[in-house]
Design a protein around this motif. Sequence first.
Motif, PDB file in Angstrom:
ATOM      1  N   ASN A   1       1.641   6.706  -6.894  1.00 41.91           N
ATOM      2  CA  ASN A   1       0.669   7.741  -7.273  1.00 41.91           C
ATOM      3  C   ASN A   1       1.269   9.140  -7.133  1.00 41.91           C
ATOM      4  O   ASN A   1       1.076  10.005  -8.003  1.00 41.91           O
ATOM      5  CB  ASN A   1      -0.585   7.629  -6.400  1.00 41.91           C
ATOM      6  N   ASN A   2       1.998   9.350  -6.031  1.00 43.04           N
ATOM      7  CA  ASN A   2       2.592  10.675  -5.802  1.00 43.04           C
ATOM      8  C   ASN A   2       3.639  11.005  -6.863  1.00 43.04           C
ATOM      9  O   ASN A   2       3.646  12.111  -7.421  1.00 43.04           O
ATOM     10  CB  ASN A   2       3.233  10.726  -4.413  1.00 43.04           C
TER      11      ASN A   2
ATOM     12  N   GLU B   1       0.835  -1.207   0.000  1.00 45.15           N
ATOM     13  CA  GLU B   1       0.000   0.000   0.000  1.00 45.15           C
ATOM     14  C   GLU B   1       0.868   1.255   0.000  1.00 45.15           C
ATOM     15  O   GLU B   1       0.565   2.237  -0.689  1.00 45.15           O
ATOM     16  CB  GLU B   1      -0.916  -0.010   1.225  1.00 45.15           C
ATOM     17  N   THR B   2       1.969   1.216   0.759  1.00 41.36           N
ATOM     18  CA  THR B   2       2.880   2.363   0.806  1.00 41.36           C
ATOM     19  C   THR B   2       3.503   2.630  -0.561  1.00 41.36           C
ATOM     20  O   THR B   2       3.591   3.784  -1.001  1.00 41.36           O
ATOM     21  CB  THR B   2       4.004   2.113   1.839  1.00 41.36           C
TER      22      THR B   2
ATOM     23  N   ARG C   1       2.220   1.731  -3.420  1.00 39.68           N
ATOM     24  CA  ARG C   1       1.146   2.201  -4.320  1.00 39.68           C
ATOM     25  C   ARG C   1       0.928   3.702  -4.160  1.00 39.68           C
ATOM     26  O   ARG C   1       0.812   4.437  -5.157  1.00 39.68           O
ATOM     27  CB  ARG C   1      -0.146   1.449  -4.018  1.00 39.68           C
ATOM     28  N   LYS C   2       0.885   4.178  -2.927  1.00 39.25           N
ATOM     29  CA  LYS C   2       0.697   5.613  -2.690  1.00 39.25           C
ATOM     30  C   LYS C   2       1.891   6.405  -3.214  1.00 39.25           C
ATOM     31  O   LYS C   2       1.722   7.488  -3.803  1.00 39.25           O
ATOM     32  CB  LYS C   2       0.511   5.874  -1.189  1.00 39.25           C
TER      33      LYS C   2
END
Length: 528
Positions: free
Chosen positions: A396-397, A389-390, A392-393
């Motif tokens: 995105n950033n 999840e980290t 993935r974020k």
Amino acid sequence: MLSSKETSNLSAGYHDKTPIYIDEEILQEAVLEQGLQDQAELIAKQEGILFKEAPRLSLEYRNIQKIDHLWEFSALTKLNLNNNFIKKIEGLDHLVNLTWLNLSFNKIKKIEGLDGLVKMEVLNLSNNHITLIENMDNLVELTVFSIANNKLHQLNNVVYLRKFKKLFTLNIDGNPIPEENNEEKYTLFLAAYFQQLKFLNNVFLNEDIRNRASAKYNLDIEEMNQEELHAQQAAKEKRKQEAILQMHEDSFVEQLNGDYLYKNIIQNDTELKKLQCLPGVDELLEAFEQQLVDLCNQLFEVGLAEYKRRDAEVASFFARLDVDVTDSQSRASKVLADFQTEQKQRTLDLQQAAKDEKKSKMDIWLEEINVLCYNLMTVEFQLYSYLEETIRKFDNNISEMTGSFSETAQGIFVQCRELEDSHHQKVTQIAVTTLEVVAKGEAEDDLPDDVRMLFLDKNTVMDTLAASHDNHLQTINDRETQLVTRAEAWKVALIKGIEDTELKRNRMRIADIHRHADYLREQLKKLM
């Protein structure tokens, strides 16, 4: 420590054997011989030796001809390859943690293959066939160096080692250096040029030697110090400039802080150069250049600012990643510690249990091992899920940052094309006016003949202008494509690298858990 003569005698009989090459069997044998015991030995027999965990490796007196198969030894700090048939220093690139290397009593002719060993502190190349000290620039941590009994002929070549400011022990004894016949000159020369040196050829350089060396070579040393200072300043400036250029490249806007794009646009435009003699064209070109340079500088500044934003985001991500992994390791260590505390009592209970009770106690213990494995797997799964999840974020950033920068850059390139369109129209208008003047026979007398001939045919003039315009636009388009493509490729490579590294870490961790559980089960069987 054995003397050169003693070591030579010891190795004489051994070198009668046929030369061999390093292979996995030799490495497994050597690692097991050098301290892998208990759990590590069991794992080695079952699933292969973990070369990446070995801190030292001794392969002396094995008649090895070539250094090979060492790429897995990433944790290796000490490597002994003395008394072999090695002719070339190679295959050491991956040993980035190596601090101690012994290659004495081989057949090496050239110093090479050491560039990646930046942590090297002790290096022994004595008793080889080396004629020149070279290719050691990256060994900045070097403290002890022996190159005795080689084929060095020039004392001045030894001065190469002055760059190693931590070097305090040097042995060049037994080389055919002419000055060696004059012991005083030889010693004073080296004592003067190596002021940080404590031991030369196993002899302590006392204060008396230092004073006499300083008096004899004072002027030479002062001149050399000045030369080295200038060289260091030049090297520092070069590194600074290289770092700046690398930052520009990492920002994807290299060579956009100036007139490079403008020069690239017009450098091969021979027809445009002919038109510069027309009234007003020079002024148009000057205005076009200035406006294009302004746009390029604007894009350059945006690129640097966006690079700093991305760099801060990447640094923040890896800092968080380290914290998360460390926290998970602490939780796993707590699980293992609790199990080991109970394990001691269970071992005692099993040893003291009656024969008919041992089977049931062993079953309970086996179940506890399964529970341990499950708990460790749970910790690892939680970490892996959280990091997914980290990542993935973070993806995105970074995607938003690179996408936003690309859009901004594309907008500025649109302005560059609009500027080129406007410039083209103005030059075209001057060309049309010139066509009319030439057609009427009213052209200025100072108009060059080749330009006059060009303007006799309207179609040729218009085709030339159109081709020139297209080439200008293509140059702008190519630079835009390069910027956008590289930005996207950087982002993709970054995320893929992170994902691949995390997947590899996860698989290694799961394999470690299974190996430890198997080890515990084997230990349990030994108690029965």
